[in-house]
Design a protein around this motif. Structure first.
Motif, PDB file in Angstrom:
ATOM      1  N   PRO A 181       0.807  -1.228   0.000  1.00  0.00           N
ATOM      2  CA  PRO A 181       0.000   0.000   0.000  1.00  0.00           C
ATOM      3  C   PRO A 181       0.837   1.273   0.000  1.00  0.00           C
ATOM      4  CG  PRO A 181      -0.875  -1.599   1.567  1.00  0.00           C
ATOM      5  CD  PRO A 181       0.446  -2.123   1.135  1.00  0.00           C
ATOM      6  N   GLY A 182       1.895   1.305   0.815  1.00  0.00           N
ATOM      7  CA  GLY A 182       2.739   2.495   0.832  1.00  0.00           C
ATOM      8  C   GLY A 182       3.493   2.693  -0.461  1.00  0.00           C
ATOM      9  N   LEU A 183       3.930   1.600  -1.108  1.00  0.00           N
ATOM     10  CA  LEU A 183       4.635   1.735  -2.369  1.00  0.00           C
ATOM     11  C   LEU A 183       3.727   2.268  -3.474  1.00  0.00           C
ATOM     12  CD1 LEU A 183       6.896  -1.457  -2.529  1.00  0.00           C
ATOM     13  CD2 LEU A 183       7.598   0.911  -2.171  1.00  0.00           C
ATOM     14  N   VAL A 184       2.449   1.926  -3.429  1.00  0.00           N
ATOM     15  CA  VAL A 184       1.523   2.475  -4.420  1.00  0.00           C
ATOM     16  C   VAL A 184       1.414   3.986  -4.263  1.00  0.00           C
ATOM     17  CG1 VAL A 184      -0.877   2.472  -5.190  1.00  0.00           C
ATOM     18  CG2 VAL A 184       0.232   0.327  -4.631  1.00  0.00           C
ATOM     19  N   ARG A 185       1.376   4.478  -3.031  1.00  0.00           N
ATOM     20  CA  ARG A 185       1.307   5.931  -2.804  1.00  0.00           C
ATOM     21  C   ARG A 185       2.614   6.608  -3.233  1.00  0.00           C
ATOM     22  NH1 ARG A 185      -3.190   6.997   0.172  1.00  0.00           N
ATOM     23  NH2 ARG A 185      -4.138   5.230   1.261  1.00  0.00           N
ATOM     24  N   GLN A 186       3.727   5.969  -2.987  1.00  0.00           N
ATOM     25  CA  GLN A 186       4.996   6.545  -3.440  1.00  0.00           C
ATOM     26  C   GLN A 186       5.058   6.605  -4.964  1.00  0.00           C
ATOM     27  OE1 GLN A 186       8.410   4.671  -1.564  1.00  0.00           O
ATOM     28  NE2 GLN A 186       7.203   4.195   0.248  1.00  0.00           N
ATOM     29  N   ALA A 187       4.627   5.541  -5.611  1.00  0.00           N
ATOM     30  CA  ALA A 187       4.631   5.539  -7.074  1.00  0.00           C
ATOM     31  C   ALA A 187       3.675   6.582  -7.633  1.00  0.00           C
ATOM     32  CB  ALA A 187       4.261   4.150  -7.597  1.00  0.00           C
ATOM     33  N   TYR A 188       2.602   6.862  -6.904  1.00  0.00           N
ATOM     34  CA  TYR A 188       1.689   7.921  -7.352  1.00  0.00           C
ATOM     35  C   TYR A 188       2.371   9.283  -7.281  1.00  0.00           C
ATOM     36  CZ  TYR A 188      -2.032  11.378  -7.114  1.00  0.00           C
ATOM     37  OH  TYR A 188      -2.803  12.497  -7.326  1.00  0.00           O
ATOM     38  N   LEU A 189       3.117   9.548  -6.209  1.00  0.00           N
ATOM     39  CA  LEU A 189       3.860  10.803  -6.127  1.00  0.00           C
ATOM     40  C   LEU A 189       4.941  10.874  -7.203  1.00  0.00           C
ATOM     41  CD1 LEU A 189       4.362  11.234  -2.264  1.00  0.00           C
ATOM     42  CD2 LEU A 189       2.611  12.250  -3.733  1.00  0.00           C
ATOM     43  N   LEU A 190       5.462   9.742  -7.621  1.00  0.00           N
ATOM     44  CA  LEU A 190       6.525   9.717  -8.611  1.00  0.00           C
ATOM     45  C   LEU A 190       6.003   9.925 -10.030  1.00  0.00           C
ATOM     46  CD1 LEU A 190       9.631   9.226  -8.503  1.00  0.00           C
ATOM     47  CD2 LEU A 190       9.154   6.867  -9.125  1.00  0.00           C
ATOM     48  N   THR A 191       4.776   9.473 -10.309  1.00  0.00           N
ATOM     49  CA  THR A 191       4.246   9.515 -11.672  1.00  0.00           C
ATOM     50  C   THR A 191       3.038  10.420 -11.831  1.00  0.00           C
ATOM     51  OG1 THR A 191       2.842   7.576 -11.258  1.00  0.00           O
ATOM     52  CG2 THR A 191       5.068   7.182 -12.069  1.00  0.00           C
ATOM     53  N   GLY A 192       2.256  10.632 -10.766  1.00  0.00           N
ATOM     54  CA  GLY A 192       1.021  11.398 -10.894  1.00  0.00           C
ATOM     55  C   GLY A 192      -0.100  10.623 -11.539  1.00  0.00           C
ATOM     56  N   ARG A 193       0.019   9.302 -11.635  1.00  0.00           N
ATOM     57  CA  ARG A 193      -0.987   8.451 -12.281  1.00  0.00           C
ATOM     58  C   ARG A 193      -1.324   7.304 -11.337  1.00  0.00           C
ATOM     59  NH1 ARG A 193       2.713  10.436 -15.651  1.00  0.00           N
ATOM     60  NH2 ARG A 193       2.094  11.249 -17.705  1.00  0.00           N
ATOM     61  N   ARG A 194      -2.567   7.211 -10.954  1.00  0.00           N
ATOM     62  CA  ARG A 194      -2.974   6.199  -9.971  1.00  0.00           C
ATOM     63  C   ARG A 194      -2.905   4.792 -10.559  1.00  0.00           C
ATOM     64  NH1 ARG A 194      -6.114  10.702  -9.406  1.00  0.00           N
ATOM     65  NH2 ARG A 194      -6.251  11.613  -7.300  1.00  0.00           N
ATOM     66  N   ALA A 195      -3.434   4.624 -11.767  1.00  0.00           N
ATOM     67  CA  ALA A 195      -3.432   3.289 -12.364  1.00  0.00           C
ATOM     68  C   ALA A 195      -2.007   2.806 -12.625  1.00  0.00           C
ATOM     69  CB  ALA A 195      -4.242   3.298 -13.665  1.00  0.00           C
ATOM     70  N   LEU A 196      -1.142   3.691 -13.079  1.00  0.00           N
ATOM     71  CA  LEU A 196       0.248   3.308 -13.322  1.00  0.00           C
ATOM     72  C   LEU A 196       0.972   2.982 -12.026  1.00  0.00           C
ATOM     73  CD1 LEU A 196       2.607   2.941 -15.255  1.00  0.00           C
ATOM     74  CD2 LEU A 196       3.038   5.397 -15.089  1.00  0.00           C
ATOM     75  N   ALA A 197       0.622   3.684 -10.938  1.00  0.00           N
ATOM     76  CA  ALA A 197       1.253   3.403  -9.652  1.00  0.00           C
ATOM     77  C   ALA A 197       0.913   1.992  -9.177  1.00  0.00           C
ATOM     78  CB  ALA A 197       0.807   4.432  -8.624  1.00  0.00           C
ATOM     79  N   ARG A 198      -0.354   1.636  -9.298  1.00  0.00           N
ATOM     80  CA  ARG A 198      -0.749   0.277  -8.887  1.00  0.00           C
ATOM     81  C   ARG A 198      -0.113  -0.777  -9.794  1.00  0.00           C
ATOM     82  NH1 ARG A 198      -6.993  -2.031  -8.686  1.00  0.00           N
ATOM     83  NH2 ARG A 198      -6.430  -4.223  -8.401  1.00  0.00           N
ATOM     84  N   GLU A 199      -0.087  -0.525 -11.074  1.00  0.00           N
ATOM     85  CA  GLU A 199       0.514  -1.482 -12.001  1.00  0.00           C
ATOM     86  C   GLU A 199       2.005  -1.648 -11.738  1.00  0.00           C
ATOM     87  OE1 GLU A 199       1.285  -1.914 -16.831  1.00  0.00           O
ATOM     88  OE2 GLU A 199      -0.090  -0.393 -16.045  1.00  0.00           O
ATOM     89  N   SER A 200       2.684  -0.558 -11.404  1.00  0.00           N
ATOM     90  CA  SER A 200       4.123  -0.629 -11.149  1.00  0.00           C
ATOM     91  C   SER A 200       4.434  -1.495  -9.936  1.00  0.00           C
ATOM     92  CB  SER A 200       4.686   0.776 -10.949  1.00  0.00           C
ATOM     93  OG  SER A 200       4.430   1.593 -12.065  1.00  0.00           O
TER      94      SER A 200
END
Length: 437
Positions: A181-200
């Protein structure tokens, strides 16, 4: 025991990639000096320190001897000294990666304690969780893993409590539940895309399960997965995908929207450095190792990123010390990550199944490709002619033939003259007959 197994057991054990970099910098050795001493290139040394490859044979022994800590340092090392934060740069730098980058100036900045729900770290309980999987490694690997005091204490506590050893699947599920869960939020801050954060994050954990024997014995399994998720999220190929071509709508709150826009305006390398240092709470050498940059370059990126964000956030610019600025930026990043409604990742079992299905699919595709190549080659050999037969040209109608050569057809006058000459005798002198004398 085979010869290869004996050689692997006799080879000196190396610390983790991050520890290799720290030991080299502690001895004031540059990558060029290590490369010259071992007999390799600078790119090879950097690859050893990032964990992509490992030295073998004679080079492994030379490298291990070169970065080995001094006996005095081993005797005086304490857990508090190993976790001390690296000095933080105090002034912004306009050219972070120039050849004349200044060395960061030490400052009394405290170690950050990030919020677990937004920025999970490799806590001691996570390492204790992995001890059940590390038992499957070799004796040499277990001795290496017990070099740090944190791992030793966690192992002693686990054995004293008599806890059940976790299976690989259970250890993976526990790591996934703590960090995903925390990595998804970090990836969202890194990309600005929610779907891409979850996929990453899901793709990173699928890769981790595919390489679980390697990840299970790593000193920081959460950091391994984090690096894989960041690399996938920052791939420039996502721009070609219509779903990830544009970032999601920014937050509605003005302060969070300004921070969100400032992050996305930063170059990807600067954004990642800022997130790792001020968000996750890594020290400067660890941030540099994870971003595959030198420590002065990481310091320059960090200072430039802070200066760019401070232009959008007045309260960040008004901070008195770098420590206050870092703490304030850490709070703002954590608040932005927790405020946004990022999608929840899939269950751990679904991720493990997806990784196995993907590996099975690629295996079947490779087998099918090889079988198709063999079939096409056999068909070609069976149907190919053994000798050359010249092709027969098809019949064609010939046109434009020239008239025949020679005497032409006689006309009426020619025929009349010919008849007259044949019917009438010629009147003239008799023919002279030559005689011999």
């Amino acid at each position: 025991m085979t010869r290869s197994t004996t050689d692997e057991a006799a080879a000196p054990q190396l610390p983790s990639p991050k520890e290799r970099r720290r030991l080299r910098e502690a001895k004031s050795l540059s990558e060029e000096q290590v490369a010259a001493a071992v007999g390799v290139t600078r790119a090879t040394v950097r690859s050893w320190e990032t964990g992509r490859t490992s030295p073998r044979g004679r080079k492994r022994a030379l490298y291990a001897k070169l970065i080995a800590p001094e006996p005095e340092a081993l005797a005086t090392t304490t857990p508090a000294a190993t976790t001390a934060p690296t000095p933080v740069p105090t002034a912004p730098e306009s050219a972070p990666e120039s050849a004349a980058e200044p060395t960061p100036v030490p400052s009394a900045e405290p170690t950050l304690n990030p919020a677990p729900e937004a920025f999970p770290e490799a806590a001691p309980e996570v390492k204790a969780m992995m001890m059940g999987v590390k038992e499957a490694a070799t004796d040499a690997d277990r001795d290496t893993d017990r070099d740090t005091d944190t791992d030793t204490e966690a192992e002693v506590e686990t054995e004293a409590a008599g806890e059940r050893r976790l299976s690989p699947a259970e250890a993976f599920d526990e790591l996934y539940a703590r960090t995903a869960p925390g990595l998804v939020r970090q990836a969202y801050l890194l990309t600005g895309r929610r779907a891409l954060a979850r996929e990453s994050v899901e793709r990173a954990f699928q890769l981790a399960w595919h390489r679980w024997p390697e990840v299970a014995v790593d000193r920081d399994p959460a950091g391994w997965v984090r690096a894989a998720a960041y690399e996938y999220a920052m791939s420039p190929w996502h721009r070609l995908r219509r779903a990830h071509r544009h970032p999601d709508a920014p937050p509605t709150e003005p302060g969070k929207q300004a921070l969100f826009d400032a992050l996305l305006d930063l170059p990807p390398a600067y954004r990642r450095t800022l997130l790792l240092y001020d968000g996750v709470g890594l020290d400067l050498p660890e941030t540099a190792a994870e971003t595959e940059a030198s420590t002065p370059a990481a310091a320059g990126r960090l200072m430039t990123a802070r200066a760019a964000v401070a232009e959008r956030l007045p309260e960040l610019a008004s901070a008195a010390t770098p420590a206050e600025q870092s703490a304030l930026l850490h709070d703002r990043l954590g608040g932005l990550a927790r405020a946004e409604h990022v999608p929840v990742p899939q269950p751990a079992r679904a991720v493990r199944t997806g990784s196995e299905d993907r590996a099975r699919l690629w295996t079947r595709a490779a087998v099918a490709g090889v079988a198709l190549l063999i079939a096409v080659t056999g068909l070609t050999l069976h149907t190919a002619p053994t000798h050359y037969e010249p092709p027969i040209s098809p019949a064609e109608r010939v046109g434009g033939v020239p008239p025949r050569g020679g005497p032409q057809k006689l006309t009426v006058q020619d025929l009349k003259l010919q008849k007259t000459l044949r019917e009438q005798l010629a009147h003239g002198p008799e023919r002279l007959v030559p005689q011999l004398r």
